[in-house]
Motif scaffolding. Structure first.
Motif, mmCIF file in Angstrom:
data_model
loop_
_atom_site.group_PDB
_atom_site.id
_atom_site.type_symbol
_atom_site.label_atom_id
_atom_site.label_comp_id
_atom_site.label_asym_id
_atom_site.label_seq_id
_atom_site.Cartn_x
_atom_site.Cartn_y
_atom_site.Cartn_z
ATOM 1 N N GLY A 24 47.081 30.211 44.317
ATOM 2 C CA GLY A 24 48.508 30.489 44.367
ATOM 3 C C GLY A 24 48.805 31.979 44.330
ATOM 4 O O GLY A 24 49.669 32.479 45.068
ATOM 5 N N GLU A 25 48.066 32.712 43.484
ATOM 6 C CA GLU A 25 48.271 34.152 43.377
ATOM 7 C C GLU A 25 47.806 34.867 44.649
ATOM 8 O O GLU A 25 48.420 35.841 45.092
ATOM 9 N N ARG A 26 46.738 34.384 45.241
ATOM 10 C CA ARG A 26 46.269 34.999 46.503
ATOM 11 C C ARG A 26 47.288 34.791 47.612
ATOM 12 O O ARG A 26 47.588 35.715 48.391
ATOM 13 N N ALA A 27 47.859 33.581 47.664
ATOM 14 C CA ALA A 27 48.866 33.300 48.687
ATOM 15 C C ALA A 27 50.111 34.160 48.471
ATOM 16 O O ALA A 27 50.702 34.681 49.432
ATOM 17 N N ARG A 28 50.510 34.307 47.204
ATOM 18 C CA ARG A 28 51.683 35.130 46.909
ATOM 19 C C ARG A 28 51.472 36.576 47.333
ATOM 20 O O ARG A 28 52.383 37.220 47.878
ATOM 21 N N ALA A 29 50.235 37.088 47.087
ATOM 22 C CA ALA A 29 49.935 38.472 47.429
ATOM 23 C C ALA A 29 49.688 38.662 48.918
ATOM 24 O O ALA A 29 49.702 39.800 49.411
ATOM 25 N N CYS A 69 45.364 40.972 43.250
ATOM 26 C CA CYS A 69 46.589 40.292 43.701
ATOM 27 C C CYS A 69 47.835 40.870 43.037
ATOM 28 O O CYS A 69 48.947 40.394 43.297
ATOM 29 N N SER A 71 48.767 40.584 39.971
ATOM 30 C CA SER A 71 49.384 39.571 39.117
ATOM 31 C C SER A 71 49.841 40.206 37.808
ATOM 32 O O SER A 71 49.299 41.226 37.364
ATOM 33 N N THR A 75 50.186 36.195 33.580
ATOM 34 C CA THR A 75 49.405 35.333 34.466
ATOM 35 C C THR A 75 47.913 35.534 34.229
ATOM 36 O O THR A 75 47.144 34.565 34.197
#
Length: 267
Positions: A24-29, A69, A71, A75
């Motif tokens: 999820g964090e990779r997709a957000r970044a 990322c 974050s 997180t």
């Protein structure tokens, strides 16, 4: 367009949830694994495994992944806690253990193994780094402690083990008191040959060849005893240790005296 990732493995739910967070964090970044690898210095293959749910990644990998990322700190803290829970689940879950119930070597040994598991079963090298290095907590000592072959040889090593497991500061004094109670106990099992060997190595450090042979002789004598148990308030192992220490001190004193006499100017 990048390749679709394989589904997350939820066989161990804790690992699956951690993988879900990382993805999820990779997709957000908006980062690819190759970009994360460039930013972190960790291989793309390792980062992909960390987000697969099939393995529990090292804490350093989790921190690097989320740092790249960008974050938030909450997180990252959440991910680290999830990782520790996953490590506990891998080893059978959390075991309730209280320092006040420890009063003998065997119960202390069981408690240290449970502590290591409860705090996420950190790898030996991570423990060593947290404890301050190899002098404070040798890898061989960690291995022997967690295999019930020995206990921390002194309070300093006990404190290092607790730091390596990331036991909170307020709890560490309770565990040091537990170590003291166990060491005062006459329950057999502490001064085993392996413990004596460790004591000699850590107390004396690097030594000349003649000392190494003496250590070997002591080990042979200990192996001839009724092993693995050596009991009593003053064991033969302790006597041997004291004898070795006295001989070394005497040898070093004679060596120092001879050196000093040789360095005296001739009248």
């Amino acid at each position: 367009m990048g390749r679709t990732e394989n589904p997350i493995d939820y066989e161990l739910p804790g690992r699956g949830r951690l993988a879900e967070l990382l993805r999820g964090e990779r997709a957000r970044a908006g980062r690819t694994y190759d970009e994360l690898a460039t930013l972190t210095g960790v291989s793309a293959a390792t980062l992909k495994r960390a987000a697969s749910g099939k393995v529990t990644p090292k804490e350093s990998v989790v921190e690097a992944f989320l740092g790249a990322c960008e974050s938030g700190s909450r997180t990252i803290t959440l991910a680290k806690n999830m990782r520790r829970q996953a490590r506990r689940d891998e080893r059978g879950g959390h075991t309730r253990v209280l320092a006040v119930t420890v009063n003998a070597p065997d119960t202390l040994s069981d408690a240290l193994i449970a502590l290591h598991r409860n705090y996420g079963a950190p790898p030996y090298r991570e423990m060593q780094e947290r404890a301050g290095g190899a002098f404070q907590l040798p890898l061989s000592s960690i291995s022997r402690i967690l295999q019930r072959q020995m206990l921390p040889v002194d309070e300093q090593q006990m404190a290092a083990f607790l730091q390596g497991c990331r036991v909170p500061g307020p709890e560490q004094e309770e565990w040091l008191q537990a170590w003291r109670r166990a060491m005062r106990s006459t329950t057999p099992g502490f001064y085993t040959p392996k413990v004596v060997e460790e004591l000699i190595h850590q107390t004396l450090g690097a030594a000349p060849r003649e000392l190494d042979s003496r250590q070997a002789a002591i080990r042979r004598r200990l192996d001839r005893m009724d092993k693995p148990k050596l009991s009593g308030s003053v064991t033969e192992a302790e006597i041997l240790l004291r004898t070795v220490s006295d001989r070394i001190v005497h040898r070093d004193w004679r060596h120092g005296r001879a050196t000093a006499m040789a360095e005296q100017p001739v009248a």
